[in-house]
Write an enzyme that holds these catalytic residues in place. Sequence first.
Site, PDB file in Angstrom:
ATOM      1  N   LYS A  65     -28.404  21.575  31.120  1.00  0.00           N
ATOM      2  CA  LYS A  65     -28.623  22.655  30.600  1.00  0.00           C
ATOM      3  C   LYS A  65     -29.037  22.911  29.691  1.00  0.00           C
ATOM      4  O   LYS A  65     -29.537  24.464  29.590  1.00  0.00           O
ATOM      5  CB  LYS A  65     -26.569  23.187  31.597  1.00  0.00           C
ATOM      6  CG  LYS A  65     -26.346  23.424  32.176  1.00  0.00           C
ATOM      7  CD  LYS A  65     -25.185  24.020  32.137  1.00  0.00           C
ATOM      8  CE  LYS A  65     -24.647  23.986  34.033  1.00  0.00           C
ATOM      9  NZ  LYS A  65     -23.241  25.007  34.549  1.00  0.00           N
ATOM     10  N   ASP A 101     -23.765  32.132  35.450  1.00  0.00           N
ATOM     11  CA  ASP A 101     -22.350  31.065  35.478  1.00  0.00           C
ATOM     12  C   ASP A 101     -21.634  32.660  34.513  1.00  0.00           C
ATOM     13  O   ASP A 101     -20.365  32.692  34.487  1.00  0.00           O
ATOM     14  CB  ASP A 101     -22.272  29.969  34.329  1.00  0.00           C
ATOM     15  CG  ASP A 101     -22.854  28.542  35.095  1.00  0.00           C
ATOM     16  OD1 ASP A 101     -22.115  28.502  36.107  1.00  0.00           O
ATOM     17  OD2 ASP A 101     -22.861  28.091  34.400  1.00  0.00           O
ATOM     18  N   GLY A 248     -11.823  28.924  40.530  1.00  0.00           N
ATOM     19  CA  GLY A 248     -13.248  29.529  40.102  1.00  0.00           C
ATOM     20  C   GLY A 248     -14.125  28.813  41.871  1.00  0.00           C
ATOM     21  O   GLY A 248     -14.940  29.273  41.347  1.00  0.00           O
TER      22      GLY A 248
HETATM   23  P1  NAP Z   1     -17.101  20.433  30.014  1.00  0.00           P
HETATM   24  O1  NAP Z   1     -18.704  20.535  29.375  1.00  0.00           O
HETATM   25  O2  NAP Z   1     -17.254  18.434  30.907  1.00  0.00           O
HETATM   26  O3  NAP Z   1     -16.045  20.937  29.376  1.00  0.00           O
HETATM   27  C1  NAP Z   1     -15.079  20.167  29.374  1.00  0.00           C
HETATM   28  C2  NAP Z   1     -14.024  19.979  28.213  1.00  0.00           C
HETATM   29  O4  NAP Z   1     -12.368  19.649  28.760  1.00  0.00           O
HETATM   30  C3  NAP Z   1     -14.940  19.381  27.764  1.00  0.00           C
HETATM   31  O5  NAP Z   1     -14.596  18.568  26.309  1.00  0.00           O
HETATM   32  C4  NAP Z   1     -13.203  17.917  28.042  1.00  0.00           C
HETATM   33  O6  NAP Z   1     -12.806  16.770  26.803  1.00  0.00           O
HETATM   34  C5  NAP Z   1     -12.021  18.884  27.551  1.00  0.00           C
HETATM   35  N1  NAP Z   1     -10.699  18.180  28.471  1.00  0.00           N
HETATM   36  C6  NAP Z   1     -10.642  17.788  29.499  1.00  0.00           C
HETATM   37  N2  NAP Z   1      -9.473  17.605  29.761  1.00  0.00           N
HETATM   38  C7  NAP Z   1      -8.833  18.554  28.782  1.00  0.00           C
HETATM   39  C8  NAP Z   1      -7.389  18.704  28.373  1.00  0.00           C
HETATM   40  N3  NAP Z   1      -6.469  18.210  29.142  1.00  0.00           N
HETATM   41  N4  NAP Z   1      -7.181  19.519  27.527  1.00  0.00           N
HETATM   42  C9  NAP Z   1      -7.991  20.202  26.722  1.00  0.00           C
HETATM   43  N5  NAP Z   1      -9.608  19.918  27.250  1.00  0.00           N
HETATM   44  C10 NAP Z   1      -9.888  18.421  27.872  1.00  0.00           C
HETATM   45  O7  NAP Z   1     -17.429  20.345  31.500  1.00  0.00           O
HETATM   46  P2  NAP Z   1     -17.826  21.773  31.451  1.00  0.00           P
HETATM   47  O8  NAP Z   1     -18.984  22.449  32.503  1.00  0.00           O
HETATM   48  O9  NAP Z   1     -17.745  23.098  30.991  1.00  0.00           O
HETATM   49  O10 NAP Z   1     -17.058  22.422  33.367  1.00  0.00           O
HETATM   50  C11 NAP Z   1     -15.138  22.716  32.833  1.00  0.00           C
HETATM   51  C12 NAP Z   1     -14.587  22.681  34.884  1.00  0.00           C
HETATM   52  O11 NAP Z   1     -15.382  24.186  35.120  1.00  0.00           O
HETATM   53  C13 NAP Z   1     -15.136  21.699  35.674  1.00  0.00           C
HETATM   54  O12 NAP Z   1     -14.232  20.880  36.265  1.00  0.00           O
HETATM   55  C14 NAP Z   1     -16.174  22.579  36.363  1.00  0.00           C
HETATM   56  O13 NAP Z   1     -15.935  22.095  37.753  1.00  0.00           O
HETATM   57  C15 NAP Z   1     -15.356  23.998  36.107  1.00  0.00           C
HETATM   58  N6  NAP Z   1     -16.614  24.358  35.890  1.00  0.00           N
HETATM   59  C16 NAP Z   1     -16.409  26.202  37.324  1.00  0.00           C
HETATM   60  C17 NAP Z   1     -17.507  26.895  37.533  1.00  0.00           C
HETATM   61  C18 NAP Z   1     -17.706  27.736  38.588  1.00  0.00           C
HETATM   62  O14 NAP Z   1     -18.007  28.398  39.484  1.00  0.00           O
HETATM   63  N7  NAP Z   1     -15.934  28.011  39.498  1.00  0.00           N
HETATM   64  C19 NAP Z   1     -19.145  26.968  36.626  1.00  0.00           C
HETATM   65  C20 NAP Z   1     -18.861  25.693  35.951  1.00  0.00           C
HETATM   66  C21 NAP Z   1     -18.116  24.642  35.366  1.00  0.00           C
HETATM   67  P3  NAP Z   1     -13.609  15.376  27.520  1.00  0.00           P
HETATM   68  O15 NAP Z   1     -15.198  15.640  28.084  1.00  0.00           O
HETATM   69  O16 NAP Z   1     -13.332  14.576  26.603  1.00  0.00           O
HETATM   70  O17 NAP Z   1     -13.161  15.274  29.036  1.00  0.00           O
END
Ligand code: NAP
Length: 283
Positions: A65, A101, A248
């Site tokens: 991205k 997004d 979501g």
């Molecule tokens: P990402 O870049 O991997 O960010 C997630 C962050 O949360 C990472 O920094 C991770 O740390 C941290 N994390 C994991 N478990 C945690 C906890 N228990 N407490 C605090 N922080 C924690 O992922 P992303 O792209 O931002 O996406 C995040 C979520 O949103 C995913 O489930 C994705 O599928 C969802 N999403 C949904 C949509 C939608 O349209 N509904 C759109 C975008 C994303 P580590 O990397 O160290 O584990």
Amino acid sequence: MKTYGLLGKNIGYSLSPVMHNAAFRALRLAAKYELFDTKEGMLDSFFNRLRKGDISGCNVTIPYKEKAMEFVDECDNIAGSIGALNTIALRDGSLVAHNTDCLGFTQALRGKNDGDLDLDPKGKNVFIFGAGGAAKAIIEALVLLNVKKIAITDVDRKKAENLADFAGKKRQNGSLITIVEDRTQYEEFISKADLLINATPCGMKESDAPLFDYRYIHENLYVFDLVYAVETPLINRSKTASRKSINGLNMLIYQAARSFTLWTGKEAPLDVMRKALLKKMEG
Ligand code: NAP
């Protein structure tokens, strides 16, 4: 036949083809949506195909991205401000970056349809779990919508700091964002929050530890969990304890719908996309 698709790595899980192909069929457009699972070394060749028009537009996901911004000619205000894109459209031979997004989140947050949160976050306190790519798009949206304060926590302190820097540049008068690094502070911040957002994958697996002690969910709290594939324990508990909660799913549909319109110039058939998505998820 036009070709669209998703650029990313290890993306076999993606539900985007289901939504977009159903929309193309419903509008009788001669188009298809494919997965472009691409190694970093092959990005040049992917963008050459896009530039030549072999591919008419694409979505972009993890891990490209931010990297993809190096390959585009222009970007809209939101993608430029976030420094990350999830959609590329072709305009007069130029590659234009967008971040749908941010718009998808806003629409699900403020909308009044089934599955929307129906909340105007102006002047509200927000607590966000996760400081990854999704959280960045969310913070962009929340700043534009004039929230009062944001508290953020991430298992990786560095990521939370980067996001706090990003947010700090957006509103210099007054401290917009606080990093919550200690679980013992969760109760204090959640009790003051109007909106709690899960922007981590936590809750997707049964073995995931709870994000926080769900007894802290209070009756004035709105909850938005970005996870859509399963009903998370957070959503399960919020259904009875909080004012209103959503997963979501609508954000996913709205961001896809916006990409569809950017590529085709046509309004996306939201109901068709939702039905196709739910059928795939159930089956
Ligand atoms: P990402 O870049 O991997 O960010 C997630 C962050 O949360 C990472 O920094 C991770 O740390 C941290 N994390 C994991 N478990 C945690 C906890 N228990 N407490 C605090 N922080 C924690 O992922 P992303 O792209 O931002 O996406 C995040 C979520 O949103 C995913 O489930 C994705 O599928 C969802 N999403 C949904 C949509 C939608 O349209 N509904 C759109 C975008 C994303 P580590 O990397 O160290 O584990």
